[in-house]
Design a protein around this motif. Sequence first.
Motif, short mmCIF file in Angstrom:
data_model
loop_
_atom_site.label_atom_id
_atom_site.label_comp_id
_atom_site.label_asym_id
_atom_site.label_seq_id
_atom_site.Cartn_x
_atom_site.Cartn_y
_atom_site.Cartn_z
N GLY A 1 0.81 -1.21 0.00
CA GLY A 1 0.00 0.00 0.00
C GLY A 1 0.85 1.26 0.00
N LEU A 2 1.92 1.28 0.80
CA LEU A 2 2.78 2.46 0.88
C LEU A 2 3.50 2.70 -0.45
CD1 LEU A 2 4.01 4.74 2.52
CD2 LEU A 2 5.73 3.13 3.36
N THR B 1 -7.49 4.54 -8.52
CA THR B 1 -6.28 4.07 -7.84
C THR B 1 -6.56 2.83 -6.99
OG1 THR B 1 -6.72 5.66 -6.06
CG2 THR B 1 -5.20 6.34 -7.81
N ALA C 1 -4.70 -0.78 -7.47
CA ALA C 1 -4.04 -1.43 -6.34
C ALA C 1 -4.59 -2.85 -6.12
CB ALA C 1 -4.23 -0.59 -5.08
N GLY D 1 -9.04 7.95 -1.73
CA GLY D 1 -9.06 9.38 -1.52
C GLY D 1 -10.33 9.82 -0.83
N ILE E 1 1.56 9.34 -5.96
CA ILE E 1 1.96 10.72 -5.66
C ILE E 1 3.01 11.20 -6.65
CG2 ILE E 1 3.11 12.19 -3.97
CD1 ILE E 1 1.77 10.57 -1.77
N LEU F 1 1.08 4.09 -2.91
CA LEU F 1 0.78 5.49 -2.57
C LEU F 1 1.88 6.41 -3.07
CD1 LEU F 1 -0.74 7.74 -1.08
CD2 LEU F 1 0.46 7.04 1.01
N PHE G 1 -4.50 3.17 1.94
CA PHE G 1 -3.39 3.94 1.39
C PHE G 1 -3.76 4.57 0.05
CE2 PHE G 1 -0.83 1.44 4.35
CZ PHE G 1 0.09 2.38 4.79
N THR G 2 -4.56 3.89 -0.74
CA THR G 2 -4.81 4.33 -2.11
C THR G 2 -6.16 5.01 -2.30
OG1 THR G 2 -5.67 2.11 -2.65
CG2 THR G 2 -3.34 2.53 -3.07
N ARG H 1 -6.04 10.28 -5.97
CA ARG H 1 -6.52 9.02 -5.38
C ARG H 1 -8.04 8.98 -5.38
NH1 ARG H 1 -3.87 8.88 0.26
NH2 ARG H 1 -3.88 11.14 -0.07
#
Length: 270
Positions: free
Chosen positions: A114-115, A132, A136, A210, A122, A118, A207-208, A128
């Motif tokens: 996830g990180l 996204t 993912a 928004g 970015i 992300l 994480f992804t 997001r």
Amino acid sequence: MRKLTWFNLVSLTLGFAFLYIPMLILITYSFNESKLVTVWAGFSTKWYGELMQNQAFLDAAWVTLRVAVISSTVATVLGTMAAFVLVRSGRFFGRTVFSGMIYAPLVMPEVITGLSLLLLFIALGVDRGVFTIVLAHATFSMCYVSVVVSSRLATFDDSLEEAALDLGCTPWDAFKSVTLPIIAPAVISGWLLAFTLSIDDLVIASFTAGPSATTLPIKIFSSVRLGVSPEINALSTIIIALVTVGVLAASITTKRAIVRQKRDAQMAAQ
């Protein structure tokens, strides 16, 4: 055949009790009249009505369903293609790296996946949202589809495909008419597995996702942090009911298929 000993019986009882008693308590308190989830105040279904009027939960459920359908379909297509490359292409340059990249999400911690996604979004300047989350979920569920389809292709009889080619079929027609119907159960199983993983995912989606796209697991987790409400119990009960119906339907369908195959085999033998 081994007999059921008292030790095995007690172990099974404790194991099933640990798994299912909390679910039974949750289902029971979803029909609680009181707002306090630990105080029984009488039978009521009003929280199901409140849930149906909660637009935030309805929007999150719709986002979750849409993401799951799209991402599982993309993952099934890509995972099937990857499985064909791994099984049918033999040894080629970079095969080890390719297979490692396919199977890496199986062992990679979800926080790292996830990180990394992300940071990628970015860096690319991608806002997001639903798009996204779909990317993912398709990324990490594709490997599960690839594993399922690869196991079926490994036992596939290539002579059937070769016979279709000898009879004048193009490679695409042979795949569509011979290969795909045979491996269809594995492809469908892979799609269902990807669909389940997408609906259940919380870490990667957090994480992804928004502000404009919140999945149901994220919504439930954020609501539970402020305290468990009876609406959460009602929503969880509905999910448990849907899963139960799905499992029973799959079991009945499988048993009917087995009975039909046995009956067809007996008729062919006669």
